[in-house]
Design a protein around this motif. Structure first.
Motif, PDB file in Angstrom:
ATOM      1  N   THR A   1       0.849  -1.187   0.000  1.00 26.04           N
ATOM      2  CA  THR A   1       0.000   0.000   0.000  1.00 26.04           C
ATOM      3  C   THR A   1       0.887   1.240   0.000  1.00 26.04           C
ATOM      4  O   THR A   1       1.783   1.376   0.827  1.00 26.04           O
ATOM      5  CB  THR A   1      -0.910   0.019   1.237  1.00 26.04           C
ATOM      6  OG1 THR A   1      -1.729  -1.148   1.231  1.00 26.04           O
ATOM      7  CG2 THR A   1      -1.796   1.254   1.228  1.00 26.04           C
ATOM      8  N   LEU A   2       0.639   2.127  -0.937  1.00 24.87           N
ATOM      9  CA  LEU A   2       1.472   3.317  -1.065  1.00 24.87           C
ATOM     10  C   LEU A   2       0.981   4.447  -0.173  1.00 24.87           C
ATOM     11  O   LEU A   2       1.764   5.089   0.531  1.00 24.87           O
ATOM     12  CB  LEU A   2       1.502   3.772  -2.519  1.00 24.87           C
ATOM     13  CG  LEU A   2       2.036   2.753  -3.520  1.00 24.87           C
ATOM     14  CD1 LEU A   2       1.899   3.281  -4.942  1.00 24.87           C
ATOM     15  CD2 LEU A   2       3.491   2.418  -3.215  1.00 24.87           C
TER      16      LEU A   2
ATOM     17  N   TRP B   1      10.470   4.012  -2.668  1.00 22.99           N
ATOM     18  CA  TRP B   1      10.062   5.377  -3.009  1.00 22.99           C
ATOM     19  C   TRP B   1      11.154   6.079  -3.817  1.00 22.99           C
ATOM     20  O   TRP B   1      12.345   5.959  -3.522  1.00 22.99           O
ATOM     21  CB  TRP B   1       9.809   6.203  -1.745  1.00 22.99           C
ATOM     22  CG  TRP B   1       8.533   5.928  -1.023  1.00 22.99           C
ATOM     23  CD1 TRP B   1       8.401   5.532   0.284  1.00 22.99           C
ATOM     24  CD2 TRP B   1       7.209   6.039  -1.535  1.00 22.99           C
ATOM     25  NE1 TRP B   1       7.087   5.400   0.614  1.00 22.99           N
ATOM     26  CE2 TRP B   1       6.317   5.707  -0.487  1.00 22.99           C
ATOM     27  CE3 TRP B   1       6.668   6.402  -2.768  1.00 22.99           C
ATOM     28  CZ2 TRP B   1       4.941   5.706  -0.637  1.00 22.99           C
ATOM     29  CZ3 TRP B   1       5.297   6.400  -2.932  1.00 22.99           C
ATOM     30  CH2 TRP B   1       4.447   6.058  -1.876  1.00 22.99           C
ATOM     31  N   TYR B   2      10.716   6.842  -4.805  1.00 19.97           N
ATOM     32  CA  TYR B   2      11.608   7.768  -5.506  1.00 19.97           C
ATOM     33  C   TYR B   2      11.195   9.170  -5.104  1.00 19.97           C
ATOM     34  O   TYR B   2      10.059   9.583  -5.321  1.00 19.97           O
ATOM     35  CB  TYR B   2      11.483   7.594  -7.021  1.00 19.97           C
ATOM     36  CG  TYR B   2      12.319   8.589  -7.805  1.00 19.97           C
ATOM     37  CD1 TYR B   2      13.702   8.492  -7.818  1.00 19.97           C
ATOM     38  CD2 TYR B   2      11.710   9.622  -8.525  1.00 19.97           C
ATOM     39  CE1 TYR B   2      14.481   9.392  -8.538  1.00 19.97           C
ATOM     40  CE2 TYR B   2      12.473  10.530  -9.248  1.00 19.97           C
ATOM     41  CZ  TYR B   2      13.856  10.412  -9.248  1.00 19.97           C
ATOM     42  OH  TYR B   2      14.622  11.317  -9.958  1.00 19.97           O
ATOM     43  N   TYR B   3      12.103   9.904  -4.472  1.00 14.91           N
ATOM     44  CA  TYR B   3      11.779  11.208  -3.910  1.00 14.91           C
ATOM     45  C   TYR B   3      12.098  12.370  -4.864  1.00 14.91           C
ATOM     46  O   TYR B   3      11.821  13.524  -4.536  1.00 14.91           O
ATOM     47  CB  TYR B   3      12.544  11.430  -2.609  1.00 14.91           C
ATOM     48  CG  TYR B   3      12.232  10.429  -1.517  1.00 14.91           C
ATOM     49  CD1 TYR B   3      10.932  10.278  -1.048  1.00 14.91           C
ATOM     50  CD2 TYR B   3      13.234   9.648  -0.946  1.00 14.91           C
ATOM     51  CE1 TYR B   3      10.636   9.364  -0.040  1.00 14.91           C
ATOM     52  CE2 TYR B   3      12.951   8.741   0.060  1.00 14.91           C
ATOM     53  CZ  TYR B   3      11.649   8.602   0.511  1.00 14.91           C
ATOM     54  OH  TYR B   3      11.354   7.709   1.506  1.00 14.91           O
TER      55      TYR B   3
ATOM     56  N   ALA C   1      10.105  13.414 -12.149  1.00 12.32           N
ATOM     57  CA  ALA C   1       9.274  12.379 -12.773  1.00 12.32           C
ATOM     58  C   ALA C   1      10.114  11.333 -13.496  1.00 12.32           C
ATOM     59  O   ALA C   1       9.738  10.837 -14.548  1.00 12.32           O
ATOM     60  CB  ALA C   1       8.259  12.999 -13.735  1.00 12.32           C
ATOM     61  N   ASN C   2      11.242  10.980 -12.900  1.00 12.63           N
ATOM     62  CA  ASN C   2      12.156  10.050 -13.558  1.00 12.63           C
ATOM     63  C   ASN C   2      12.622   8.974 -12.576  1.00 12.63           C
ATOM     64  O   ASN C   2      13.822   8.835 -12.298  1.00 12.63           O
ATOM     65  CB  ASN C   2      13.355  10.812 -14.131  1.00 12.63           C
ATOM     66  CG  ASN C   2      14.207   9.946 -15.032  1.00 12.63           C
ATOM     67  OD1 ASN C   2      13.715   9.041 -15.692  1.00 12.63           O
ATOM     68  ND2 ASN C   2      15.503  10.232 -15.054  1.00 12.63           N
ATOM     69  N   PRO C   3      11.693   8.170 -12.044  1.00  9.99           N
ATOM     70  CA  PRO C   3      12.096   7.133 -11.091  1.00  9.99           C
ATOM     71  C   PRO C   3      12.909   6.047 -11.761  1.00  9.99           C
ATOM     72  O   PRO C   3      12.807   5.814 -12.970  1.00  9.99           O
ATOM     73  CB  PRO C   3      10.750   6.589 -10.585  1.00  9.99           C
ATOM     74  CG  PRO C   3       9.798   6.864 -11.708  1.00  9.99           C
ATOM     75  CD  PRO C   3      10.248   8.163 -12.303  1.00  9.99           C
TER      76      PRO C   3
ATOM     77  N   ILE D   1       8.865   3.808  -7.223  1.00  8.97           N
ATOM     78  CA  ILE D   1       7.566   4.476  -7.336  1.00  8.97           C
ATOM     79  C   ILE D   1       7.763   5.956  -7.048  1.00  8.97           C
ATOM     80  O   ILE D   1       8.332   6.331  -6.017  1.00  8.97           O
ATOM     81  CB  ILE D   1       6.538   3.884  -6.345  1.00  8.97           C
ATOM     82  CG1 ILE D   1       6.293   2.413  -6.663  1.00  8.97           C
ATOM     83  CG2 ILE D   1       5.237   4.675  -6.392  1.00  8.97           C
ATOM     84  CD1 ILE D   1       5.616   2.155  -7.989  1.00  8.97           C
ATOM     85  N   ASP D   2       7.295   6.784  -7.948  1.00  6.69           N
ATOM     86  CA  ASP D   2       7.461   8.227  -7.844  1.00  6.69           C
ATOM     87  C   ASP D   2       6.531   8.796  -6.768  1.00  6.69           C
ATOM     88  O   ASP D   2       5.306   8.774  -6.915  1.00  6.69           O
ATOM     89  CB  ASP D   2       7.149   8.872  -9.198  1.00  6.69           C
ATOM     90  CG  ASP D   2       7.433  10.349  -9.209  1.00  6.69           C
ATOM     91  OD1 ASP D   2       8.594  10.728  -8.976  1.00  6.69           O
ATOM     92  OD2 ASP D   2       6.490  11.137  -9.447  1.00  6.69           O
TER      93      ASP D   2
END
Length: 217
Positions: free
Chosen positions: A73-74, A130-132, A136-138, A143-144
């Motif tokens: 779950t995000l 997570w991509y922090y 917009a380039n994970p 996950i962005d």
């Protein structure tokens, strides 16, 4: 395809383009672990985008919970209160979120009611991918976070409906309270023939036909 637009936002938001303001309170509820600074930056970036898309003279207050949600779950989010409104330009017998209602009335409904926030957002502190970044380039299998936040904040603001399907009974229904009233988002849910899903002449509330419609059948 969203990367170019996001890159423009990442260069900075012109305050003159902001038509609403957000007040985010970061709450640590993750067994002693705190919001990573990169995650806060992603959150601030997401609300800066929303601030150019919404119009409200009333600050939108968000409680941002860094918490364990389990599994993959995000996140999750929703409004703290719903209101029915009267007058010109509103749908009668329909719920609006507190942020929507405050904006439409020009009144601070948070301060007038027993809540501290318009929106609660929960983000999974246990999710490891997570991509922090703000571009917009994970990376592969990341996950962005900004994308997820834009989605979840939208739910809290008002992109949220009451439609629910039951896989066991193969039926679907909508509405809150008794008798059931729709959330404003429900008023704009259409099937493939542009028929409103809450129109009782087309779909009986609680029917299998409605279930077929909301499950794409």
């Amino acid at each position: 395809r969203f990367a170019p637009q996001r890159a423009k936002f990442a260069e900075g938001i012109d305050p003159q383009n902001q038509t609403s303001t957000f007040d985010v309170s970061y709450v640590n509820d993750c067994e002693g672990r705190e919001w990573p600074e990169e995650a806060k930056s992603a959150f601030d970036f997401a609300v800066s985008i929303w601030s150019t898309l919404l119009e409200s003279s009333i600050p939108i207050r968000i409680r941002a919970n860094w918490t364990a949600l389990g599994g993959n779950t995000l996140g999750s989010a929703g409004p703290t209160l719903l209101f029915t409104l009267t007058g010109d330009g509103v749908e009668p017998n329909t719920f609006y979120t507190i942020a929507q209602a405050s904006a439409m009335l020009g009144e601070d409904l948070v301060s007038q009611n027993s809540v501290e926030f318009d929106v609660r957002v929960n983000m999974n502190c246990d999710f490891a991918s997570w991509y922090y970044g703000l571009d917009a380039n994970p990376g592969f299998n990341q996950i962005d976070m900004v994308t997820v936040l834009l989605h979840e904040i939208g739910h809290g603001i008002g992109f949220i409906g009451s439609m629910s399907g039951n896989n066991d009974t193969q039926s679907a229904d909508w509405g809150l309270s008794d008798p059931p009233l729709p959330i404003i988002y429900d008023q704009f849910t259409l099937d493939g023939d542009f028929q409103n899903l809450i129109d009782p002449s087309a779909y009986f509330n609680g029917s299998s036909l409605l279930y077929q419609a909301v499950t794409g059948q």
